[in-house]
Scaffold this motif. Sequence first.
Motif, PDB file in Angstrom:
ATOM      1  N   GLY A 169       0.804  -1.205   0.000  1.00  0.00           N
ATOM      2  CA  GLY A 169       0.000   0.000   0.000  1.00  0.00           C
ATOM      3  C   GLY A 169       0.842   1.262   0.000  1.00  0.00           C
ATOM      4  O   GLY A 169       0.488   2.266  -0.635  1.00  0.00           O
ATOM      5  N   LEU A 170       1.980   1.238   0.700  1.00  0.00           N
ATOM      6  CA  LEU A 170       2.824   2.422   0.774  1.00  0.00           C
ATOM      7  C   LEU A 170       3.438   2.737  -0.588  1.00  0.00           C
ATOM      8  O   LEU A 170       3.580   3.902  -0.977  1.00  0.00           O
ATOM      9  CB  LEU A 170       3.919   2.216   1.820  1.00  0.00           C
ATOM     10  N   PHE A 171       3.776   1.694  -1.331  1.00  0.00           N
ATOM     11  CA  PHE A 171       4.302   1.894  -2.681  1.00  0.00           C
ATOM     12  C   PHE A 171       3.248   2.571  -3.555  1.00  0.00           C
ATOM     13  O   PHE A 171       3.526   3.523  -4.285  1.00  0.00           O
ATOM     14  CB  PHE A 171       4.711   0.549  -3.282  1.00  0.00           C
ATOM     15  N   HIS A 172       2.012   2.079  -3.475  1.00  0.00           N
ATOM     16  CA  HIS A 172       0.920   2.689  -4.241  1.00  0.00           C
ATOM     17  C   HIS A 172       0.739   4.152  -3.840  1.00  0.00           C
ATOM     18  O   HIS A 172       0.475   5.014  -4.690  1.00  0.00           O
ATOM     19  CB  HIS A 172      -0.382   1.921  -4.017  1.00  0.00           C
ATOM     20  N   ALA A 173       0.852   4.434  -2.550  1.00  0.00           N
ATOM     21  CA  ALA A 173       0.674   5.809  -2.070  1.00  0.00           C
ATOM     22  C   ALA A 173       1.769   6.720  -2.613  1.00  0.00           C
ATOM     23  O   ALA A 173       1.513   7.892  -2.938  1.00  0.00           O
ATOM     24  CB  ALA A 173       0.664   5.827  -0.546  1.00  0.00           C
ATOM     25  N   LEU A 174       2.996   6.214  -2.717  1.00  0.00           N
ATOM     26  CA  LEU A 174       4.067   6.998  -3.322  1.00  0.00           C
ATOM     27  C   LEU A 174       3.797   7.259  -4.796  1.00  0.00           C
ATOM     28  O   LEU A 174       4.080   8.332  -5.324  1.00  0.00           O
ATOM     29  CB  LEU A 174       5.414   6.279  -3.164  1.00  0.00           C
ATOM     30  N   GLN A 175       3.215   6.262  -5.457  1.00  0.00           N
ATOM     31  CA  GLN A 175       2.938   6.401  -6.882  1.00  0.00           C
ATOM     32  C   GLN A 175       1.865   7.438  -7.151  1.00  0.00           C
ATOM     33  O   GLN A 175       1.956   8.203  -8.110  1.00  0.00           O
ATOM     34  CB  GLN A 175       2.488   5.044  -7.458  1.00  0.00           C
ATOM     35  N   ASP A 176       0.829   7.472  -6.324  1.00  0.00           N
ATOM     36  CA  ASP A 176      -0.300   8.362  -6.633  1.00  0.00           C
ATOM     37  C   ASP A 176      -0.272   9.681  -5.850  1.00  0.00           C
ATOM     38  O   ASP A 176      -1.188  10.488  -5.955  1.00  0.00           O
ATOM     39  CB  ASP A 176      -1.639   7.654  -6.425  1.00  0.00           C
ATOM     40  N   GLY A 177       0.788   9.910  -5.057  1.00  0.00           N
ATOM     41  CA  GLY A 177       0.960  11.204  -4.414  1.00  0.00           C
ATOM     42  C   GLY A 177       0.402  11.322  -3.012  1.00  0.00           C
ATOM     43  O   GLY A 177       0.545  12.375  -2.375  1.00  0.00           O
ATOM     44  N   ARG A 178      -0.204  10.268  -2.471  1.00  0.00           N
ATOM     45  CA  ARG A 178      -0.678  10.334  -1.089  1.00  0.00           C
ATOM     46  C   ARG A 178       0.481  10.294  -0.098  1.00  0.00           C
ATOM     47  O   ARG A 178       0.334  10.680   1.058  1.00  0.00           O
ATOM     48  CB  ARG A 178      -1.664   9.195  -0.813  1.00  0.00           C
ATOM     49  N   ALA A 179       1.614   9.809  -0.557  1.00  0.00           N
ATOM     50  CA  ALA A 179       2.848   9.832   0.239  1.00  0.00           C
ATOM     51  C   ALA A 179       3.950  10.445  -0.619  1.00  0.00           C
ATOM     52  O   ALA A 179       3.833  10.509  -1.850  1.00  0.00           O
ATOM     53  CB  ALA A 179       3.230   8.424   0.695  1.00  0.00           C
ATOM     54  N   ASP A 180       5.008  10.892   0.023  1.00  0.00           N
ATOM     55  CA  ASP A 180       6.110  11.520  -0.703  1.00  0.00           C
ATOM     56  C   ASP A 180       7.434  11.144  -0.053  1.00  0.00           C
ATOM     57  O   ASP A 180       7.551  11.143   1.182  1.00  0.00           O
ATOM     58  CB  ASP A 180       5.961  13.044  -0.704  1.00  0.00           C
ATOM     59  N   TYR A 181       8.400  10.792  -0.882  1.00  0.00           N
ATOM     60  CA  TYR A 181       9.759  10.555  -0.392  1.00  0.00           C
ATOM     61  C   TYR A 181      10.509  11.870  -0.573  1.00  0.00           C
ATOM     62  O   TYR A 181      10.745  12.300  -1.696  1.00  0.00           O
ATOM     63  CB  TYR A 181      10.429   9.421  -1.160  1.00  0.00           C
ATOM     64  N   HIS A 182      10.862  12.482   0.537  1.00  0.00           N
ATOM     65  CA  HIS A 182      11.347  13.865   0.502  1.00  0.00           C
ATOM     66  C   HIS A 182      12.734  13.990   1.109  1.00  0.00           C
ATOM     67  O   HIS A 182      13.054  13.326   2.105  1.00  0.00           O
ATOM     68  CB  HIS A 182      10.383  14.765   1.273  1.00  0.00           C
ATOM     69  N   ILE A 183      13.561  14.841   0.494  1.00  0.00           N
ATOM     70  CA  ILE A 183      14.902  15.143   1.004  1.00  0.00           C
ATOM     71  C   ILE A 183      14.970  16.625   1.355  1.00  0.00           C
ATOM     72  O   ILE A 183      14.574  17.481   0.555  1.00  0.00           O
ATOM     73  CB  ILE A 183      15.994  14.819  -0.037  1.00  0.00           C
ATOM     74  N   PHE A 184      15.473  16.926   2.547  1.00  0.00           N
ATOM     75  CA  PHE A 184      15.710  18.297   2.996  1.00  0.00           C
ATOM     76  C   PHE A 184      17.199  18.507   3.232  1.00  0.00           C
ATOM     77  O   PHE A 184      17.866  17.652   3.820  1.00  0.00           O
ATOM     78  CB  PHE A 184      14.993  18.580   4.329  1.00  0.00           C
ATOM     79  N   HIS A 185      17.707  19.653   2.821  1.00  0.00           N
ATOM     80  CA  HIS A 185      19.027  20.133   3.239  1.00  0.00           C
ATOM     81  C   HIS A 185      18.801  21.372   4.081  1.00  0.00           C
ATOM     82  O   HIS A 185      18.246  22.371   3.600  1.00  0.00           O
ATOM     83  CB  HIS A 185      19.902  20.468   2.025  1.00  0.00           C
ATOM     84  N   LEU A 186      19.223  21.300   5.344  1.00  0.00           N
ATOM     85  CA  LEU A 186      18.986  22.393   6.288  1.00  0.00           C
ATOM     86  C   LEU A 186      20.300  22.829   6.929  1.00  0.00           C
ATOM     87  O   LEU A 186      21.219  22.009   7.105  1.00  0.00           O
ATOM     88  CB  LEU A 186      18.001  21.944   7.374  1.00  0.00           C
TER      89      LEU A 186
END
Length: 569
Positions: free
Chosen positions: A257-274
């Motif tokens: 389910g998490l893979f599907h959520a990444l595919q359709d935008g309900r989840a996001d794999y995000h990188i921050f540089h702070l």
Amino acid sequence: MSQTAMQSQASAIATLDRNRQAYAGLAEVLENAGLAEHALYLNWGYAPQTGLADWAFSALPAGETGMAQARLILEVLGDTCLAGKRVLDVGCGRGGALSLLARLYPDANLAGADLSAANIAYCRRRHQHARLRFQVADACRLPYADQSVDVLLNLESSGAYPDLPAFFAHAYRVLKPGGRFCYADVLAADTLEPIRQALLQTGFVLERERSVSKQVCAARTASPAGLWTRLDKALNNLDKPGLRAELERYLAQPESGLFHALQDGRADYHIFHLRRADAPAGKVSQEIAAQLSGRSARLDQLENQVIAAPAESVWFPFTRPDANKGHNVFALPYAGGGASVYRQWQLSLRDAQTSWRICPLQLPGRESRLTETAINDMDTMVDQIVMAIAPYTHLPWALLGCSLGCKIAFEVARRFEHMGRKPTLLFLMACPAPSLPLKRRVSAYNDHDFAGEVRHLGGTPPEIMADAEMMRTIIPILRNDSALAEGYTASADDRIHTPILMVAASDDHLVTVEEARRWGRHTATGFDWRMVDGGHFFLRKRRVELIGYLSDALKASQNTALQEELLCQ
């Protein structure tokens, strides 16, 4: 202490205990599966995608074990200067990131912290280096001195933290002014802004950020199916069914389910540089803290949303056919392959702005249907596929196949033609005509000789070929599919009244262009062909080009079908 505070503290303790048990269980499963050396990174990986910018500044050595996972680490670090710096990896897992950095940056001072005592014990055994230090520590209460770290890395770890604002505060505290915080994780889309605000309220300066969901999903799709096969076997051996959900979340299987959520935008794999400012830390507001308190539960919801489904969905792990609109393309994999071979095709087909949808078929005995008995008889295979897709063949539909999948598609098309429901198109790749007998019959070879045939076939990564345990997992399904192919040859007179488009590779060492073009003898409606390069498994490298061919052929075939209907009226 107030009742609310006591409840919050109890919840945090329970979460920490759950995390410790999960980490310990994961380590045990990896050891039992013989994957200790193949799972140093424990991240989802990164595969560069055409048209999307990359951040990595360092290059990986050729043949690096876990190339996609190592690449993700370098993408998260980006242009961060590590030479001569003190680097702290919070949530270091099994130490793969720090081991990699020790090789790439020989003068960096490296430290790792992890909640799991089992992980830290493994790191100390596995990564014995003068500049590497590992310590059991809670990310929300880091035991490091103020302003003692130049770079803090946190990758795919914070989703399990019971108090994210506390972790941000400690990260700010231990970093030197001007130090960089490289932070990356998979997040529910509706928690991205609260996390961003929490970082800013803590005092960090946001230098840049990006989403890498597409690159991460591409890496998961390309991951060897044999990995989950071995983990599944280890889970059964250890009798620990409760760890299955944790593992699926860690690995983001393409069926999850998490893979599907990444595919359709309900989840996001995000990188921050702070960047750590030269000022005291701020405090995260109660409103933002409250929004973040349920973020782990939100990810659990995303994971569970597609788990419950009708039994027929075992055939369709990714895209369900549409019984109301039709225009379903049922995709069949090559020998040894599963539905994940075509996982990225649906997204590319959407970009082609067509009403057609690709529905990869999951055959028994592989990937999400691993526990089922594989089928090595063509008639039985066709019987089961016909039952699975029949409810969707009353409206326009098509078949797509690669290598062995082409022959299965041909027989499925013949069966439906007898039923008066012929497909609109057969789109085929890398396969000799079905009436040509096989040049080699290898299914009865012993394991050693059969492994040699697998090597000759190509398509299996060298690190898998070199792993005896992995090969023992992969060989049975390949042997089964070899037997399926060896037991089938079509008659030279067998034809369908459906157009065929064949794509062949000029440099395919298994199928000549002439053998592929012989498919023209098996259709009475129309045959066309295209030539590409890229070897027998060119579908992995030529997806965008192939999608273009498929889209054009579907449009042309549908126009032809409409003209035939008008003539019949």
